[in-house]
Design a protein around this motif. Sequence first.
Motif, PDB file in Angstrom:
ATOM      1  N   TYR A  92      -5.790  -1.745  13.107  1.00  0.00           N
ATOM      2  CA  TYR A  92      -5.577  -1.494  11.690  1.00  0.00           C
ATOM      3  C   TYR A  92      -6.379  -2.500  10.884  1.00  0.00           C
ATOM      4  O   TYR A  92      -6.325  -3.696  11.152  1.00  0.00           O
ATOM      5  CB  TYR A  92      -4.094  -1.625  11.327  1.00  0.00           C
ATOM      6  CG  TYR A  92      -3.255  -0.568  11.979  1.00  0.00           C
ATOM      7  CD1 TYR A  92      -3.205   0.705  11.441  1.00  0.00           C
ATOM      8  CD2 TYR A  92      -2.533  -0.839  13.126  1.00  0.00           C
ATOM      9  CE1 TYR A  92      -2.441   1.691  12.036  1.00  0.00           C
ATOM     10  CE2 TYR A  92      -1.775   0.146  13.729  1.00  0.00           C
ATOM     11  CZ  TYR A  92      -1.726   1.401  13.178  1.00  0.00           C
ATOM     12  OH  TYR A  92      -0.994   2.376  13.762  1.00  0.00           O
ATOM     13  N   ILE A 121      -6.953  -3.757   7.006  1.00  0.00           N
ATOM     14  CA  ILE A 121      -6.379  -3.692   5.667  1.00  0.00           C
ATOM     15  C   ILE A 121      -7.454  -4.115   4.671  1.00  0.00           C
ATOM     16  O   ILE A 121      -8.003  -5.205   4.764  1.00  0.00           O
ATOM     17  CB  ILE A 121      -5.158  -4.617   5.528  1.00  0.00           C
ATOM     18  CG1 ILE A 121      -4.169  -4.393   6.672  1.00  0.00           C
ATOM     19  CG2 ILE A 121      -4.494  -4.431   4.169  1.00  0.00           C
ATOM     20  CD1 ILE A 121      -3.660  -2.993   6.808  1.00  0.00           C
ATOM     21  N   GLU A 171      -7.155  -4.373   1.275  1.00  0.00           N
ATOM     22  CA  GLU A 171      -6.603  -4.688  -0.043  1.00  0.00           C
ATOM     23  C   GLU A 171      -7.280  -5.883  -0.703  1.00  0.00           C
ATOM     24  O   GLU A 171      -7.604  -5.848  -1.866  1.00  0.00           O
ATOM     25  CB  GLU A 171      -5.096  -4.957   0.069  1.00  0.00           C
ATOM     26  CG  GLU A 171      -4.437  -5.434  -1.194  1.00  0.00           C
ATOM     27  CD  GLU A 171      -4.426  -4.396  -2.303  1.00  0.00           C
ATOM     28  OE1 GLU A 171      -4.360  -4.803  -3.470  1.00  0.00           O
ATOM     29  OE2 GLU A 171      -4.472  -3.208  -2.022  1.00  0.00           O
ATOM     30  N   LYS A 207     -14.040  -7.637   8.804  1.00  0.00           N
ATOM     31  CA  LYS A 207     -12.893  -7.150   9.569  1.00  0.00           C
ATOM     32  C   LYS A 207     -13.314  -6.060  10.551  1.00  0.00           C
ATOM     33  O   LYS A 207     -12.875  -6.036  11.693  1.00  0.00           O
ATOM     34  CB  LYS A 207     -11.808  -6.632   8.621  1.00  0.00           C
ATOM     35  CG  LYS A 207     -11.088  -7.724   7.862  1.00  0.00           C
ATOM     36  CD  LYS A 207     -10.083  -7.114   6.904  1.00  0.00           C
ATOM     37  CE  LYS A 207      -9.353  -8.157   6.108  1.00  0.00           C
ATOM     38  NZ  LYS A 207      -8.375  -7.565   5.176  1.00  0.00           N
ATOM     39  N   TYR A 257      -6.546   0.872   6.018  1.00  0.00           N
ATOM     40  CA  TYR A 257      -5.464   1.019   5.056  1.00  0.00           C
ATOM     41  C   TYR A 257      -5.724   0.119   3.877  1.00  0.00           C
ATOM     42  O   TYR A 257      -6.449  -0.860   3.969  1.00  0.00           O
ATOM     43  CB  TYR A 257      -4.107   0.655   5.684  1.00  0.00           C
ATOM     44  CG  TYR A 257      -3.651   1.658   6.695  1.00  0.00           C
ATOM     45  CD1 TYR A 257      -2.933   2.776   6.306  1.00  0.00           C
ATOM     46  CD2 TYR A 257      -3.951   1.502   8.042  1.00  0.00           C
ATOM     47  CE1 TYR A 257      -2.526   3.715   7.231  1.00  0.00           C
ATOM     48  CE2 TYR A 257      -3.542   2.436   8.971  1.00  0.00           C
ATOM     49  CZ  TYR A 257      -2.828   3.531   8.555  1.00  0.00           C
ATOM     50  OH  TYR A 257      -2.434   4.453   9.475  1.00  0.00           O
ATOM     51  N   ASN A 258      -5.089   0.429   2.777  1.00  0.00           N
ATOM     52  CA  ASN A 258      -5.180  -0.405   1.597  1.00  0.00           C
ATOM     53  C   ASN A 258      -3.783  -0.510   1.000  1.00  0.00           C
ATOM     54  O   ASN A 258      -3.278   0.464   0.476  1.00  0.00           O
ATOM     55  CB  ASN A 258      -6.137   0.213   0.588  1.00  0.00           C
ATOM     56  CG  ASN A 258      -6.155  -0.592  -0.687  1.00  0.00           C
ATOM     57  OD1 ASN A 258      -6.195  -1.802  -0.654  1.00  0.00           O
ATOM     58  ND2 ASN A 258      -6.123   0.089  -1.807  1.00  0.00           N
ATOM     59  N   TYR A 259      -3.189  -1.644   1.130  1.00  0.00           N
ATOM     60  CA  TYR A 259      -1.896  -1.836   0.487  1.00  0.00           C
ATOM     61  C   TYR A 259      -1.646  -3.304   0.232  1.00  0.00           C
ATOM     62  O   TYR A 259      -2.206  -4.173   0.873  1.00  0.00           O
ATOM     63  CB  TYR A 259      -0.747  -1.226   1.288  1.00  0.00           C
ATOM     64  CG  TYR A 259      -0.628  -1.671   2.725  1.00  0.00           C
ATOM     65  CD1 TYR A 259      -0.117  -2.907   3.056  1.00  0.00           C
ATOM     66  CD2 TYR A 259      -1.005  -0.814   3.758  1.00  0.00           C
ATOM     67  CE1 TYR A 259       0.019  -3.291   4.374  1.00  0.00           C
ATOM     68  CE2 TYR A 259      -0.869  -1.189   5.075  1.00  0.00           C
ATOM     69  CZ  TYR A 259      -0.357  -2.428   5.379  1.00  0.00           C
ATOM     70  OH  TYR A 259      -0.225  -2.799   6.688  1.00  0.00           O
ATOM     71  N   TYR A 299       4.202  -0.968   1.309  1.00  0.00           N
ATOM     72  CA  TYR A 299       3.477  -0.282   2.375  1.00  0.00           C
ATOM     73  C   TYR A 299       4.257   0.840   3.032  1.00  0.00           C
ATOM     74  O   TYR A 299       3.760   1.456   3.957  1.00  0.00           O
ATOM     75  CB  TYR A 299       3.014  -1.262   3.446  1.00  0.00           C
ATOM     76  CG  TYR A 299       4.111  -2.054   4.089  1.00  0.00           C
ATOM     77  CD1 TYR A 299       4.793  -1.572   5.201  1.00  0.00           C
ATOM     78  CD2 TYR A 299       4.475  -3.283   3.583  1.00  0.00           C
ATOM     79  CE1 TYR A 299       5.791  -2.305   5.790  1.00  0.00           C
ATOM     80  CE2 TYR A 299       5.475  -4.024   4.171  1.00  0.00           C
ATOM     81  CZ  TYR A 299       6.124  -3.539   5.263  1.00  0.00           C
ATOM     82  OH  TYR A 299       7.110  -4.266   5.854  1.00  0.00           O
ATOM     83  N   TRP A 316      -3.404   4.227  -0.990  1.00  0.00           N
ATOM     84  CA  TRP A 316      -4.770   4.157  -0.478  1.00  0.00           C
ATOM     85  C   TRP A 316      -5.739   5.031  -1.256  1.00  0.00           C
ATOM     86  O   TRP A 316      -6.815   4.595  -1.641  1.00  0.00           O
ATOM     87  CB  TRP A 316      -4.778   4.565   0.993  1.00  0.00           C
ATOM     88  CG  TRP A 316      -6.135   4.891   1.512  1.00  0.00           C
ATOM     89  CD1 TRP A 316      -6.590   6.122   1.880  1.00  0.00           C
ATOM     90  CD2 TRP A 316      -7.217   4.015   1.707  1.00  0.00           C
ATOM     91  NE1 TRP A 316      -7.884   6.059   2.298  1.00  0.00           N
ATOM     92  CE2 TRP A 316      -8.301   4.750   2.200  1.00  0.00           C
ATOM     93  CE3 TRP A 316      -7.407   2.650   1.512  1.00  0.00           C
ATOM     94  CZ2 TRP A 316      -9.524   4.197   2.495  1.00  0.00           C
ATOM     95  CZ3 TRP A 316      -8.630   2.097   1.813  1.00  0.00           C
ATOM     96  CH2 TRP A 316      -9.659   2.855   2.303  1.00  0.00           C
TER      97      TRP A 316
END
Length: 71
Positions: free
Chosen positions: A2, A4, A6, A16, A31-33, A37, A43
């Motif tokens: 995963y 992220i 954000e 990343k 993901y974007n949070y 979440y 997202w």
Amino acid sequence: MYVIGESGGARLLRMKYYLAVAHGARHINVYNYGPWYASIDSWSRDFDLYPVIAKVQREMAVIDPALHGTT
């Protein structure tokens, strides 16, 4: 794996991705949070990350054949 997206902007998101691949990730979920979440859509409206994700995916597609079968 995963990833992220954000915080940290485009450069951190690219790092990343590359770190995930360097550590053996074969599948990356982006993901974007923030602090929330669970059970919400946080997202799809963060449009500034889409070009970054698309660019990194294209970069990964170029190097993918060279990485096939490596550990």
